[in-house]
Design a protein around this motif. Structure first.
Motif, PDB file in Angstrom:
ATOM      1  N   SER A 153      -7.041  -9.876   3.055  1.00 28.67           N
ATOM      2  CA  SER A 153      -8.267 -10.667   3.123  1.00 28.67           C
ATOM      3  C   SER A 153      -8.458 -11.550   1.894  1.00 28.67           C
ATOM      4  O   SER A 153      -7.814 -11.371   0.850  1.00 28.67           O
ATOM      5  CB  SER A 153      -9.478  -9.742   3.266  1.00 28.67           C
ATOM      6  OG  SER A 153      -9.792  -9.128   2.021  1.00 28.67           O
ATOM      7  N   ALA A 154      -9.405 -12.483   2.022  1.00 24.02           N
ATOM      8  CA  ALA A 154      -9.754 -13.360   0.905  1.00 24.02           C
ATOM      9  C   ALA A 154     -10.379 -12.586  -0.253  1.00 24.02           C
ATOM     10  O   ALA A 154     -10.393 -13.066  -1.389  1.00 24.02           O
ATOM     11  CB  ALA A 154     -10.708 -14.445   1.377  1.00 24.02           C
ATOM     12  N   ASP A 155     -10.889 -11.391   0.023  1.00 23.36           N
ATOM     13  CA  ASP A 155     -11.467 -10.577  -1.050  1.00 23.36           C
ATOM     14  C   ASP A 155     -10.409 -10.178  -2.079  1.00 23.36           C
ATOM     15  O   ASP A 155     -10.756  -9.837  -3.215  1.00 23.36           O
ATOM     16  CB  ASP A 155     -12.112  -9.313  -0.477  1.00 23.36           C
ATOM     17  CG  ASP A 155     -13.412  -9.605   0.252  1.00 23.36           C
ATOM     18  OD1 ASP A 155     -13.988 -10.684   0.020  1.00 23.36           O
ATOM     19  OD2 ASP A 155     -13.839  -8.759   1.055  1.00 23.36           O
ATOM     20  N   ALA A 156      -9.140 -10.196  -1.676  1.00 19.83           N
ATOM     21  CA  ALA A 156      -8.044  -9.843  -2.586  1.00 19.83           C
ATOM     22  C   ALA A 156      -7.313 -11.092  -3.077  1.00 19.83           C
ATOM     23  O   ALA A 156      -6.125 -11.047  -3.393  1.00 19.83           O
ATOM     24  CB  ALA A 156      -7.068  -8.901  -1.882  1.00 19.83           C
ATOM     25  N   VAL A 200       0.869  -1.172   0.000  1.00 19.48           N
ATOM     26  CA  VAL A 200       0.000   0.000   0.000  1.00 19.48           C
ATOM     27  C   VAL A 200       0.905   1.219   0.000  1.00 19.48           C
ATOM     28  O   VAL A 200       1.857   1.306   0.787  1.00 19.48           O
ATOM     29  CB  VAL A 200      -0.928   0.023   1.226  1.00 19.48           C
ATOM     30  CG1 VAL A 200      -1.681   1.344   1.308  1.00 19.48           C
ATOM     31  CG2 VAL A 200      -1.906  -1.139   1.167  1.00 19.48           C
ATOM     32  N   ALA A 201       0.621   2.148  -0.903  1.00 24.58           N
ATOM     33  CA  ALA A 201       1.413   3.376  -1.014  1.00 24.58           C
ATOM     34  C   ALA A 201       0.572   4.555  -0.538  1.00 24.58           C
ATOM     35  O   ALA A 201      -0.202   5.119  -1.311  1.00 24.58           O
ATOM     36  CB  ALA A 201       1.869   3.591  -2.455  1.00 24.58           C
ATOM     37  N   PRO A 202       0.699   4.925   0.740  1.00 24.51           N
ATOM     38  CA  PRO A 202      -0.065   6.075   1.235  1.00 24.51           C
ATOM     39  C   PRO A 202       0.458   7.380   0.645  1.00 24.51           C
ATOM     40  O   PRO A 202       1.641   7.506   0.309  1.00 24.51           O
ATOM     41  CB  PRO A 202       0.178   6.041   2.747  1.00 24.51           C
ATOM     42  CG  PRO A 202       0.777   4.695   3.033  1.00 24.51           C
ATOM     43  CD  PRO A 202       1.491   4.306   1.792  1.00 24.51           C
ATOM     44  N   GLU A 217      -6.215   9.942   6.511  1.00 21.06           N
ATOM     45  CA  GLU A 217      -6.219   9.470   7.894  1.00 21.06           C
ATOM     46  C   GLU A 217      -5.671   8.048   7.955  1.00 21.06           C
ATOM     47  O   GLU A 217      -5.876   7.254   7.028  1.00 21.06           O
ATOM     48  CB  GLU A 217      -7.633   9.504   8.470  1.00 21.06           C
ATOM     49  CG  GLU A 217      -8.244  10.890   8.563  1.00 21.06           C
ATOM     50  CD  GLU A 217      -7.538  11.780   9.579  1.00 21.06           C
ATOM     51  OE1 GLU A 217      -6.892  11.221  10.503  1.00 21.06           O
ATOM     52  OE2 GLU A 217      -7.626  13.005   9.434  1.00 21.06           O
ATOM     53  N   PRO A 218      -4.982   7.691   9.047  1.00 17.99           N
ATOM     54  CA  PRO A 218      -4.408   6.347   9.146  1.00 17.99           C
ATOM     55  C   PRO A 218      -5.411   5.227   8.917  1.00 17.99           C
ATOM     56  O   PRO A 218      -5.074   4.203   8.308  1.00 17.99           O
ATOM     57  CB  PRO A 218      -3.846   6.320  10.576  1.00 17.99           C
ATOM     58  CG  PRO A 218      -3.496   7.741  10.868  1.00 17.99           C
ATOM     59  CD  PRO A 218      -4.580   8.541  10.191  1.00 17.99           C
ATOM     60  N   HIS A 219      -6.659   5.415   9.360  1.00 14.90           N
ATOM     61  CA  HIS A 219      -7.636   4.335   9.196  1.00 14.90           C
ATOM     62  C   HIS A 219      -7.951   4.079   7.726  1.00 14.90           C
ATOM     63  O   HIS A 219      -8.353   2.960   7.350  1.00 14.90           O
ATOM     64  CB  HIS A 219      -8.913   4.633   9.984  1.00 14.90           C
ATOM     65  CG  HIS A 219      -9.751   5.740   9.422  1.00 14.90           C
ATOM     66  ND1 HIS A 219     -10.679   5.534   8.425  1.00 14.90           N
ATOM     67  CD2 HIS A 219      -9.790   7.068   9.718  1.00 14.90           C
ATOM     68  CE1 HIS A 219     -11.263   6.691   8.125  1.00 14.90           C
ATOM     69  NE2 HIS A 219     -10.746   7.639   8.890  1.00 14.90           N
ATOM     70  N   GLU A 220      -7.762   5.090   6.872  1.00 18.30           N
ATOM     71  CA  GLU A 220      -8.012   4.901   5.446  1.00 18.30           C
ATOM     72  C   GLU A 220      -6.933   4.025   4.814  1.00 18.30           C
ATOM     73  O   GLU A 220      -7.195   3.261   3.880  1.00 18.30           O
ATOM     74  CB  GLU A 220      -8.088   6.258   4.753  1.00 18.30           C
ATOM     75  CG  GLU A 220      -9.293   7.086   5.217  1.00 18.30           C
ATOM     76  CD  GLU A 220      -9.329   8.470   4.626  1.00 18.30           C
ATOM     77  OE1 GLU A 220     -10.301   8.773   3.904  1.00 18.30           O
ATOM     78  OE2 GLU A 220      -8.389   9.260   4.870  1.00 18.30           O
ATOM     79  N   ILE A 221      -5.723   4.135   5.338  1.00 15.75           N
ATOM     80  CA  ILE A 221      -4.634   3.271   4.866  1.00 15.75           C
ATOM     81  C   ILE A 221      -4.833   1.857   5.407  1.00 15.75           C
ATOM     82  O   ILE A 221      -4.651   0.863   4.705  1.00 15.75           O
ATOM     83  CB  ILE A 221      -3.269   3.828   5.314  1.00 15.75           C
ATOM     84  CG1 ILE A 221      -3.152   5.320   4.953  1.00 15.75           C
ATOM     85  CG2 ILE A 221      -2.143   3.016   4.689  1.00 15.75           C
ATOM     86  CD1 ILE A 221      -3.396   5.645   3.502  1.00 15.75           C
ATOM     87  N   ALA A 229      -7.103  -0.345   3.403  1.00 11.21           N
ATOM     88  CA  ALA A 229      -6.499  -0.932   2.205  1.00 11.21           C
ATOM     89  C   ALA A 229      -5.624  -2.129   2.568  1.00 11.21           C
ATOM     90  O   ALA A 229      -5.617  -3.151   1.872  1.00 11.21           O
ATOM     91  CB  ALA A 229      -5.678   0.126   1.472  1.00 11.21           C
ATOM     92  N   VAL A 230      -4.885  -2.007   3.665  1.00  9.87           N
ATOM     93  CA  VAL A 230      -4.045  -3.115   4.119  1.00  9.87           C
ATOM     94  C   VAL A 230      -4.921  -4.327   4.450  1.00  9.87           C
ATOM     95  O   VAL A 230      -4.625  -5.458   4.053  1.00  9.87           O
ATOM     96  CB  VAL A 230      -3.208  -2.702   5.347  1.00  9.87           C
ATOM     97  CG1 VAL A 230      -2.479  -3.907   5.937  1.00  9.87           C
ATOM     98  CG2 VAL A 230      -2.218  -1.603   4.977  1.00  9.87           C
TER      99      VAL A 230
END
Length: 241
Positions: free
Chosen positions: A224-227, A181-183, A211-215, A218-219
């Motif tokens: 997750s299995a969704d990825a 993830v590239a914040p 905001e940190p929670h937005e990063i 993504a992590v």
């Protein structure tokens, strides 16, 4: 997938947000920290309040023996199915010709060698668990260059993107996914200049600081299995910048 997720640099900033997000999704977490054990313990207490297991382990990611010890102990709790290589360093800023070489070397030891050692040691752990996913924290700086601020940091994060590309492809047939993830500009205590977020925000297309929670979101998705069909990829979360 049941098992533990190791998060380096998990005591503050983006790492702390990742720990919170993973705990909220039901993942047991190892909060890796280097200096601030009290903050790491607080993150672990928060995680336990979400009804998951949490452990606190000290690690110097630039020291191979320390990284080995981190994973050895983490695996003693149970299978390690996730790794977040988040530990970072940016101790010097300015034009590259003016920054002390030793300060640059210290930062690169954490940003490049530390990330490489963490991902490298995560491979056998995840293989023993039967598979899993690893996420490294890169930066939007990797493609912006950060001129006049920290060119060495930007270069290090570009190296992280290449690690993820190569290792993700290397392990694609092994049931181990590797992404980054590239914040972009994020409101954390990581900035050497506390005025930097407000100064840079107008250059972000969304006209705000992240905001940190937005990063962390993504992590969590990449773990997750969704990825499940996503590997060797860097996901940019930077407000369009």
């Amino acid at each position: 997938m049941a098992g533990w997720t190791v998060v380096t640099g998990g005591s503050r900033g983006i790492g702390a947000a990742v720990v919170r997000r993973l705990a909220a999704s039901g993942r047991d977490v190892v909060v890796g920290y280097r200096r601030d054990r009290e903050a790491a313990e607080a993150r672990a207490r928060d995680a336990r309040a979400a009804d998951v297991h949490a452990a606190v382990l000290q690690v110097d990611v630039a020291d191979p023996a320390s990284v080995d010890a981190l994973f050895d102990e983490a695996e003693s709790f149970g299978p390690v199915v996730g790794v977040v290589a988040n530990a970072g360093a940016a101790t010097v800023t300015g034009r590259l010709e003016d920054v002390p070489v030793e300060a640059v070397r210290r930062d690169l030891d954490v940003l490049v060698l530390g990330t490489l050692l963490t991902l490298r040691r995560g491979v056998p752990a995840l293989r023993r668990a039967g598979g899993g996913a690893m996420v490294a924290i890169s930066s939007g700086a990797a493609t912006l260059g950060s001129p006049g601020e920290f060119v060495h940091y930007a270069a290090a994060k570009a190296a992280v993107d290449t690690m993820v590309l190569g290792l993700g492809r290397e392990l694609a047939e092994d049931g181990i996914r590797v992404n980054a993830v590239a914040p972009g500009l994020v409101e954390t205590g990581f900035h050497l200049d506390p005025d930097r977020p407000a100064r840079i925000a107008p250059t972000v297309p969304m006209r705000r600081v992240g905001e940190p929670h937005e990063i962390a979101a993504a992590v969590a998705w990449l773990l997750s299995a969704d990825a499940s069909y996503t590997t060797a990829t860097t996901l940019r979360v930077a407000g369009g910048r």
